[in-house]
Structure formats: structure tokens, C-alpha cells
Design an enzyme around this catalytic site. Structure first.
Site, PDB file in Angstrom:
ATOM      1  N   GLU A  75      75.875  31.505 -35.133  1.00  0.00           N
ATOM      2  CA  GLU A  75      76.284  32.843 -35.559  1.00  0.00           C
ATOM      3  C   GLU A  75      75.760  33.900 -34.582  1.00  0.00           C
ATOM      4  OE1 GLU A  75      75.643  33.765 -39.623  1.00  0.00           O
ATOM      5  OE2 GLU A  75      76.503  31.888 -40.349  1.00  0.00           O
ATOM      6  N   GLU A 133      71.630  33.115 -35.749  1.00  0.00           N
ATOM      7  CA  GLU A 133      71.064  31.899 -36.310  1.00  0.00           C
ATOM      8  C   GLU A 133      72.045  30.751 -36.093  1.00  0.00           C
ATOM      9  OE1 GLU A 133      70.856  31.853 -40.622  1.00  0.00           O
ATOM     10  OE2 GLU A 133      72.460  33.343 -40.734  1.00  0.00           O
ATOM     11  N   PHE A 181      80.032  45.236 -58.480  1.00  0.00           N
ATOM     12  CA  PHE A 181      80.093  43.807 -58.163  1.00  0.00           C
ATOM     13  C   PHE A 181      78.987  43.002 -58.847  1.00  0.00           C
ATOM     14  CE2 PHE A 181      82.141  46.076 -54.711  1.00  0.00           C
ATOM     15  CZ  PHE A 181      83.338  45.398 -54.583  1.00  0.00           C
ATOM     16  N   LYS A 229      64.913  30.281 -39.480  1.00  0.00           N
ATOM     17  CA  LYS A 229      65.384  31.420 -38.690  1.00  0.00           C
ATOM     18  C   LYS A 229      64.345  31.917 -37.690  1.00  0.00           C
ATOM     19  CE  LYS A 229      68.918  33.070 -41.896  1.00  0.00           C
ATOM     20  NZ  LYS A 229      68.983  31.824 -42.650  1.00  0.00           N
ATOM     21  N   ASN A 248      73.518  27.576 -38.299  1.00  0.00           N
ATOM     22  CA  ASN A 248      73.573  26.889 -39.582  1.00  0.00           C
ATOM     23  C   ASN A 248      73.852  25.412 -39.322  1.00  0.00           C
ATOM     24  OD1 ASN A 248      73.190  29.008 -41.599  1.00  0.00           O
ATOM     25  ND2 ASN A 248      75.057  29.864 -40.714  1.00  0.00           N
TER      26      ASN A 248
END
Length: 669
Positions: free
Chosen positions: A275, A288, A348, A116, A290
């Protein structure tokens, strides 16, 4: 074309690659750890080879073991899926040295875009719009504070080698920078073996939109539209859709062209994703790239009709893309909901255990809509603590967004999962949320709409009437089938009772029948809570899913028997229903209510996990918000904080200890 490929992954993505390879006539080899000995991808592949212990660092992340299996089985190429070794240039190079093809981009592109920090430097040089930030490596917490102050709060602390929400924290002040820096580094080290982090400006009210690119080795590069991934929790995507409800054609083309230019600049070959963060004025900033297949790739496949895994395999085999940019058309709308093994009612937190029941909705065409479920589990499978908590990706396609939302809601309501806690209730509730339905999204959606977490919802009066109709129809069908209970249906004159009361949690809903016959399929007029409704269903006793129509509206709900009643799950609601005669309802009102035990003086382990640290000592006074302990589960560190001022009495757990859910970590004085 390859005759045999190895999938260096597990779970749903391994199963996904196997399906395409099988359709292409390519044999497949699966690898598995101790924990995955009985996994679905092992069963689906033509061959399967054991590669080590459950911990990924000793199995799926060991490149030498993957290469050894390729040699042993004669696999000509490796598809890495996502995660694990998918973005390691060193793995790609090791395969090349052995004459094995990597189904993905070349090492140059992986190195340029996979890190990154380096990718942002590269994007800056290529004049791609990027988020303001510090692209160097952060030395320590003090250095992080200094940089954050220069950039201006809020800031995002991110792992350089990160992904999937791991090693990522948002900080609004100096204290949060210090804590976030330590947590991000620790998670990054644990998940990626690389603890470097960087800091960038956090864009308020951002939308997370990504462009899918596809390129071959002959200079052809295209973009396949966009996906919006703005519904996120802890920086981890939960719901994705294609296309975005926010972009206009001008912005879409600008983002697409910039993505293609970036891919060409690094000689990208294979499927990849660029992205962007997009602000409220449609200004977009490179986030970034991917250099792999994305988790959410199915929604792009559904709206373009292009199998991305097939194209990755073809490109790796030296084939040319069979289409160009003008051939790409976006058709309809697709939504993906990620099913996670986590408890939405406990913030969560991860859940593990055996899937005692796992019944996804039927895949394929349903009228004018399509349902797809990418999964790597089956009924009876074990969900372990060693890997990511995602167990399935449910997708729905329809001609437009509203129809896709309705199709997704129906599919979620019919997705039966028992044995573990899961986020299906939360996903179902999202589908009917007004803000989601209107497309007014941002990456802060969940935090803004559920600031206190997701709690069990109470039905409104209209929903109570609908649930009462479901419950009464179920009870009548069951009693009609069991002749020994038939007298319960009848009034003193021998006819079917007309007056009933259905208890929905604590509410009593009067229901009156307008028809005296119980038929199969069930078809009856009712009056519930003063509302006249027509109920039709073909439900049979024992079936976990109730399908039918109420007042002309299609309804899918789940029915589970409980003591003296049933539990009904529908659109994020989970209620207990009991069917009474009016007299029995009067008596039920007099019954005492059993209260839950008081656990206010205990710190309970919220999920099965490993104790990383205990931050307090016996007798210590602690202020609200201070850290008490850190527990790791499913590759995420969970910080347990004090909910109020208190004094620590007894410490029952120690670092390195594995705890079960609700195990007592601390007792308070």
C-alpha cells in the site's frame, strides 16, 4: 494438490474461498462460533465444526481450536482469509509444527511486513520511499505530543498491528493527539491484542493506491496492477476501483517494480498487497504491506481475469505461477462498493438486527457489463454486534470507467435490504457525485464533501418528475390489477383520468396522461412537471424493484408500500410518494404536519452497543465538544460529544452496560 482445506474465517470471505475450492475440486471445512451457527459459510462448506462463543477472542482467534479441527477433519491446509489469524506468524508456525500448510506467506515475511513499525524500518533499509514519522513505540500521551510536535501537524496515530481502520486517528493539534492516542491504543488492544501505536506525518490530499503482488516458492513474483482505495470513512475503505483514474503508466510501473522488489526482499510467497500514499504530484510513499488477501481483491480479479484465491492455494501446494509479468494485462474497469450494516443518516453508526429482506442484484453478465456480489449473509440472517459490519461487496465491471460507474449505480439501486440500517443510499449517492465521476479523489473525499454527515437529499425538479412518473405508473398498475379500486382511475365520463398530482415528500407534482390505456407491460406517455416523458416498465405489484425506462433512460428504483402511499429509493434519494386526484391534492395541502418529538435534552445511544465509559457526573457543566460517553459496537469505539454547552441532569447508564438503539444515556437539565 490438497484434497481438503479449512477456512479459518467467517462471513463473505469464507464463502468466497469455498467457491474457489469447490471449483478446484477441494473439499472444505468451516468453523463457526455460537453467533454464526446458522451462517452462510457454515451451510456452504462440506463440513462445519463449532469452535466456541461469539466473541472472536474465544473462537476465531484461538489458534489451538483451529488446529484441533484440522486434526479432527483431516484438513491438510488452512486458508485464513483476512483479519483474525491471517497475519499472525505464530499461527503459521503452529500449523507448520503440526504438518498443516498455511495458505499464505511464510512467517519471515509476515513478521517483516505484518508489523507496521518493523515494516517501515525494513522498507527504509530496502530504500523504499516512506512517509516521514517516528517508528519507535510511543510510551504515553505526553511522548506522543512531543513526537507529533517534532514531525509537524497534522499527524496520523496508527496501531502497529492494525488494519481495517481500527486503532487509527488523525490529529491536528495537541488535544487531538492526547485523545487520539488513548482511543487508538484502546481500539488496538481490543481488536488485535496489541496496544502499540506509532506516529507518522499525515499527507494532505492523499490518494490511497495499492499494488497487488503474487509470488510463488520458485522465485517468481509479479504485480497485477493497482487498486485505488481513496473513498474512505474513518480510515476504512468504502469504494475501491481498478485501475486508478489518477496513475499514469510510468508511475504504475515504478510502484509495481518497487512492490516486487520489496516482496522479493522478504522471500514473499502468496498473494499480498503493498500500500502507498500518493500525493497530488504522483509522489508515492510506502504505507504498509498486507501479508494476506485484501478485502478489495475482486476488482483486481475482474480486470486481470486471475483468481487470486486459486493462485494462493496453488502456491501453497508448491505449484509455479502459470504466468509472468509480460502476461499481465489490465482489461476494462472494475468498482467495488462495500455494503455495511450502518446508518448513513446517523453518522454511519453500526446497526444490528435480522435481514427481513435481502435480495442482491443478479450476478453475471448484463449486456456488456458484469455484476458480482461477494456476501456471507442471506435473507433471514442475523447481523450481530460481535463482528465487522461489512455484509457484502458489490462489484461491477465494464469496458471503461464511466460505464462501470453506471453499472454500479444500477446494481446499487436494485440491491434490496430490509430489517437493518445500511449504507446503500450513501453508496448510490456517491455514484452520481460529480467529483467521484471525474476521478478527483483523496482519502478526505467523504469528510470534504459531507462535512456535516450524510443527510437525506431532496430531489431537484428533474428528479421529481422522474419519481412522479415511477409513482404514478406503479399506482396505475396496482389499481388496474385490483378491480375493486378501478373506479379511482376513472373520470366522470368513465375514461381513464388524465389529470393527476403526485406528492413527492412535500412537493406536489402535476402529471398529465397522454394515453388512455393501462397495459402490461406498462407503456405510456406522460407530462410531469411540464416535461413530456415516455414511461415503459414491466413492474408487477409486490415486486420490490421497479425496472424500466423513462424518457429513454434506464431506471432502477425500489418500491416499498407505506400508509397511503409508497417509499421510493433511487440514486441515494429516499422519498415518500402519494398519488392524488387534483381535488384530493388540494385537500391534502390543508392537513396539519406532525412534528417529531423534542430529544434535545437527551443523549440517546445512537446504535446497539456496550458502554465503555461515562465521562461526566450529574450536575456537571459541559462545554460543546467535550466527551460525554464512549460506546463500543462492532469493534469500533464511538465517542459521544456534547453538541452545545449544557448541564448534566441524570445519568441512566453505567460502564459495562449493553444498550439498545435510542436508549437514554444522559438527561440534561
Amino acid at each position: 494438490m490438497f484434497k481438503k482445506i479449512l477456512i479459518a474465517n467467517r462471513g463473505e470471505i469464507a464463502c468466497r474461498v469455498i467457491k474457489t475450492a469447490r471449483r478446484m475440486g477441494i473439499a472444505t471445512v468451516a468453523v463457526y462460533s455460537d453467533a454464526d451457527r446458522d451462517a452462510l459459510h457454515v451451510e456452504m462448506a462440506d463440513e462445519a465444526v463449532h469452535i466456541g462463543p461469539a466473541a472472536a477472542a474465544e473462537s476465531y482467534l484461538v489458534a489451538e481450536k483451529i488446529i484441533a479441527v484440522c486434526k479432527e477433519t483431516g484438513a491438510e491446509a488452512v486458508h485464513p482469509g483476512y483479519g483474525f489469524l491471517s497475519e499472525r506468524a505464530s499461527f503459521c508456525e503452529a500449523l507448520e509444527r503440526e504438518g498443516i500448510v498455511f495458505i499464505g506467506p511464510k512467517p519471515k515475511a509476515i513478521r517483516a511486513m505484518g508489523d507496521k513499525i518493523e515494516s517501515k524500518k525494513f522498507a527504509n533499509a530496502a530504500k523504499v520511499s516512506t512517509v516521514p514519522g517516528y517508528l519507535g513505540v510511543i510510551k504515553d500521551a505526553a511522548h506522543a505530543e512531543k513526537i507529533a510536535g517534532e514531525i509537524g501537524y497534522p499527524v496520523m496515530i496508527k496501531a502497529s498491528a492494525g488494519g481495517g481502520g481500527k486503532g487509527m486517528r488523525i490529529a491536528w493539534n495537541e488535544a487531538e493527539v492526547r485523545d487520539g492516542f488513548d482511543r487508538a491504543r484502546s481500539e488496538a488492544r481490543s481488536s488485535f491484542g496489541d496496544d502499540r501505536v506509532f506516529i507518522e506525518k499525515y499527507i494532505v490530499d492523499p490518494r490511497h493506491i495499492e499494488i497487488q503482488v503474487l509470488a510463488d516458492a520458485h522465485g517468481n513474483t509479479v504485480y497485477l496492477g493497482e487498486r485505488e482505495c481513496s473513498i474512505q470513512r474513518r480510515n476504512q475503505k468504502v469504494v475501491e476501483e481498478a485501475p486508478s483514474p489518477f496513475l499514469d503508466e510510468k508511475t504504475r510501473q515504478a510502484m509495481g517494480k518497487q512492490s516486487v522488489a520489496l516482496a522479493k526482499a522478504v522471500d514473499y510467497q502468496s498473494a499480498g498487497t503493498v500500500e502507498f500514499i500518493v500525493d497530488r504530484d504522483r509522489n508515492f510513499y510506502f504505507l504498509e504491506m498486507n501479508t494476506r488477501l485484501q478485502v478489495e481483491h475482486p476488482v483486481t480479479e475482474l480486470v486481470t481475469g486471475i483468481d487470486l484465491v486459486e493462485q494462493m492455494i496453488r502456491v501453497a501446494a508448491g505449484k509455479t505461477l502459470p504466468f509472468n509479468q509480460k502476461d499481465i494485462r489490465l482489461n476494462g474497469w472494475a468498482i467495488e462498493s462495500r455494503l455495511y450494516a450502518e446508518d448513513p443518516y446517523r453518522n454511519f453508526l453500526p446497526s444490528i438486527g435480522r435481514l427481513t429482506r435481502y435480495r442482491p442484484p443478479a450476478e453475471g453478465w448484463h449486456g456488456s457489463t458484469i455484476v458480482r456480489n461477494d456476501t456471507g449473509v442471506f435473507e433471514g440472517a442475523e447481523i450481530s454486534m460481535y463482528y465487522d459490519p461489512m455484509i457484502a461487496k458489490l462489484c461491477a465491471w465494464a469496458p471503461d470507467r464511466s460505464a462501470a460507474i453506471e453499472a454500479m449505480g444500477q446494481a446499487l439501486d436494485g440491491f434490496v435490504v430490509d430489517g437493518i440500517a445500511h449504507n446503500l443510499p450513501f453508496l448510490s449517492a456517491l455514484m452520481k457525485h460529480p467529483r467521484w465521476r471525474e476521478g478527483r479523489l483523496s482519502t478526505g473525499f467523504i469528510a470534504e464533501e459531507y462535512p456535516d454527515g450524510f443527510a437525506p437529499m431532496a430531489p431537484d425538479q428533474r428528479e421529481e418528475a422522474l419519481l412522479a412518473a415511477v409513482a404514478l405508473s406503479t399506482a396505475l398498475i396496482e389499481a388496474n390489477r385490483r378491480e375493486r379500486h378501478i373506479d379511482r382511475l376513472r373520470a366522470s365520463d368513465g375514461n381513464l383520468r388524465e389529470e393527476w398530482v403526485v406528492k413527492i415528500d412535500t412537493a406536489y407534482v402535476p402529471v398529465r396522461l397522454a394515453d388512455g390505456l393501462v397495459t402490461i407491460p406498462f407503456d405510456m406517455e406522460m407530462e410531469a412537471a411540464g416535461e413530456k416523458i415516455h414511461v415503459v416498465t414491466d413492474w408487477r405489484p409486490g415486486a420490490p424493484v421497479w425496472n424500466g425506462a423513462i424518457g429513454g433512460r434506464a431506471v432502477t428504483a425500489q418500491i416499498r408500500p407505506v400508509l397511503n402511499g409508497m417509499r421510493i429509493d433511487w440514486q441515494g434519494l429516499a422519498i415518500r410518494a402519494t398519488v392524488f386526484t387534483p381535488r384530493h391534492a388540494e385537500l391534502d395541502c390543508l392537513m396539519p404536519v406532525k412534528l417529531p418529538p423534542d430529544t434535545s435534552k437527551l443523549l440517546l445511544c445512537p446504535m446497539p452497543g456496550l458502554v465503555i465509559s461515562i465521562a461526566v457526573a450529574e450536575g456537571q457543566e459541559v462545554k460543546a465538544g467535550e466527551t460525554l460517553a464512549v460506546v463500543e459496537a462492532m469493534k469500533m469505539e464511538n465517542v459521544l460529544r456534547a453538541e452545545r454547552d449544557l448541564v448534566v441532569g441524570k445519568i441512566n447508564a453505567k460502564p459495562g452496560e449493553s444498550l439498545a438503539v435510542d436508549a437514554v444515556i444522559l438527561e440534561f437539565a
